[in-house]
Write a protein that holds these residues in place. Structure first.
Motif, PDB file in Angstrom:
ATOM      1  N   ALA A   1      -9.021   7.051   5.946  1.00  0.00           N
ATOM      2  CA  ALA A   1      -9.470   7.432   7.288  1.00  0.00           C
ATOM      3  C   ALA A   1      -9.960   8.875   7.336  1.00  0.00           C
ATOM      4  CB  ALA A   1      -8.340   7.228   8.293  1.00  0.00           C
ATOM      5  N   HIS A   2      -9.378   9.755   6.527  1.00  0.00           N
ATOM      6  CA  HIS A   2      -9.737  11.184   6.540  1.00  0.00           C
ATOM      7  C   HIS A   2      -9.955  11.653   5.108  1.00  0.00           C
ATOM      8  CE1 HIS A   2      -8.562  11.311  10.769  1.00  0.00           C
ATOM      9  NE2 HIS A   2      -7.464  10.649  10.421  1.00  0.00           N
TER      10      HIS A   2
ATOM     11  N   GLU B   1       0.823  -1.204   0.000  1.00  0.00           N
ATOM     12  CA  GLU B   1       0.000   0.000   0.000  1.00  0.00           C
ATOM     13  C   GLU B   1       0.859   1.259   0.000  1.00  0.00           C
ATOM     14  OE1 GLU B   1      -2.502  -0.122   3.344  1.00  0.00           O
ATOM     15  OE2 GLU B   1      -3.831  -1.703   2.578  1.00  0.00           O
TER      16      GLU B   1
ATOM     17  N   ALA C   1       1.987   5.012   1.037  1.00  0.00           N
ATOM     18  CA  ALA C   1       2.013   5.601   2.380  1.00  0.00           C
ATOM     19  C   ALA C   1       0.774   6.447   2.663  1.00  0.00           C
ATOM     20  CB  ALA C   1       3.274   6.446   2.547  1.00  0.00           C
ATOM     21  N   TRP C   2       0.173   6.992   1.639  1.00  0.00           N
ATOM     22  CA  TRP C   2      -0.962   7.879   1.836  1.00  0.00           C
ATOM     23  C   TRP C   2      -2.306   7.145   1.821  1.00  0.00           C
ATOM     24  CZ3 TRP C   2      -4.235   7.159  -2.169  1.00  0.00           C
ATOM     25  CH2 TRP C   2      -3.694   6.705  -3.395  1.00  0.00           C
TER      26      TRP C   2
ATOM     27  N   LYS D   1      -4.009   4.609   3.549  1.00  0.00           N
ATOM     28  CA  LYS D   1      -4.847   4.478   4.744  1.00  0.00           C
ATOM     29  C   LYS D   1      -5.228   5.841   5.309  1.00  0.00           C
ATOM     30  CE  LYS D   1      -3.269  -0.079   6.249  1.00  0.00           C
ATOM     31  NZ  LYS D   1      -2.605  -0.855   7.316  1.00  0.00           N
ATOM     32  N   ALA D   2      -4.313   6.815   5.191  1.00  0.00           N
ATOM     33  CA  ALA D   2      -4.615   8.153   5.706  1.00  0.00           C
ATOM     34  C   ALA D   2      -5.769   8.789   4.944  1.00  0.00           C
ATOM     35  CB  ALA D   2      -3.369   9.035   5.605  1.00  0.00           C
ATOM     36  N   VAL D   3      -5.781   8.613   3.626  1.00  0.00           N
ATOM     37  CA  VAL D   3      -6.874   9.178   2.820  1.00  0.00           C
ATOM     38  C   VAL D   3      -8.179   8.467   3.106  1.00  0.00           C
ATOM     39  CG1 VAL D   3      -7.711   9.521   0.454  1.00  0.00           C
ATOM     40  CG2 VAL D   3      -5.318   9.988   1.011  1.00  0.00           C
TER      41      VAL D   3
END
Length: 223
Positions: A35-36, A26, A28-29, A31-33
């Motif tokens: 989640a938010h 995956e 790096a960005w 899961k962050a995208v």
């Protein structure tokens, strides 16, 4: 396409690539995208307006969205200096964009710098240094920097005149300055304009004289 739609499309495509094994690991960005997820610009703007209305009840929306003026401490000093010394703007300079890091590159505990020519920005940085390190008011610091500037300008003038006199004494010949050449060109242009004006005036006068003679002849014939 809106930026928000672009983001969701990229997330969908990345998810498909991960599932099919085309992409391993995956980003790096990712899961962050997930989640938010990004919000729309309109939502952010409405939230900002609501907060501003709560803080400033009598403020109109037009004034709320007006860009805030960005003012730096040196702006007032710079404006004051060049208002008082407009001829400093006529001095030749290298037309290269500055990085505004003079305050880091030089030691402004003194006005005269080894690798920087003396100008209005020197006065600005010297004033700021005195304000920060000597706890002086802006007017007091500016007054000190301004007097130091005058002293260095006088020193430069004396050194330049002395060097020119020494060079002439050893036989050097200097060409005319830009100001002298400009004055000469201006005088030539005025002389040419004077000659043309005189020529036009003579032609007009001759036409008036001829017209007057014709009127006299017509009067004589009528009599």
């Amino acid at each position: 396409m809106k930026p928000q739609s672009d983001v969701f499309e990229i997330v969908k495509r990345t998810s498909r690539l991960l599932q099919t094994g085309v992409v391993t690991g995956e980003p790096a960005w990712f899961k962050a995208v997930l989640a938010h997820p990004p919000t729309t610009a309109d939502t952010v703007q409405r939230v900002d307006i609501l907060k501003l209305r709560q803080k400033y009840p009598g403020l109109s929306v037009k004034k709320m969205m007006r860009p805030m003026k960005i003012v730096y401490p040196e702006d007032r000093i710079r404006r004051l200096f060049y208002d008082q010394h407009p001829w400093e703007l006529t001095r030749p300079k290298i037309v290269v964009e500055q990085d505004a890091l003079d305050f880091q590159r030089h030691d402004w505990s003194k006005l005269e710098q080894e690798h920087k020519s003396l100008d209005g920005e020197s006065v600005v940085q010297r004033t700021l240094w005195l304000m920060r390190n000597k706890q002086l008011s802006q007017d007091a610091a500016y007054d000190i920097a301004r007097k130091e500037f005058y002293s260095l300008r006088v020193k430069e003038t004396i050194e330049r005149q002395t060097a020119e006199e020494e060079a002439r004494m050893f036989g050097a010949v200097f060409s005319k300055s830009y100001n002298e050449r400009g004055i000469e060109n201006e005088a030539k242009a005025l002389d040419m304009w004077k000659i043309r004006a005189q020529s036009v005036t003579k032609r007009m006068q001759s036409r008036f004289d001829m017209a007057g003679d014709e009127e006299e002849q017509e009067d004589i014939m009528d009599k």
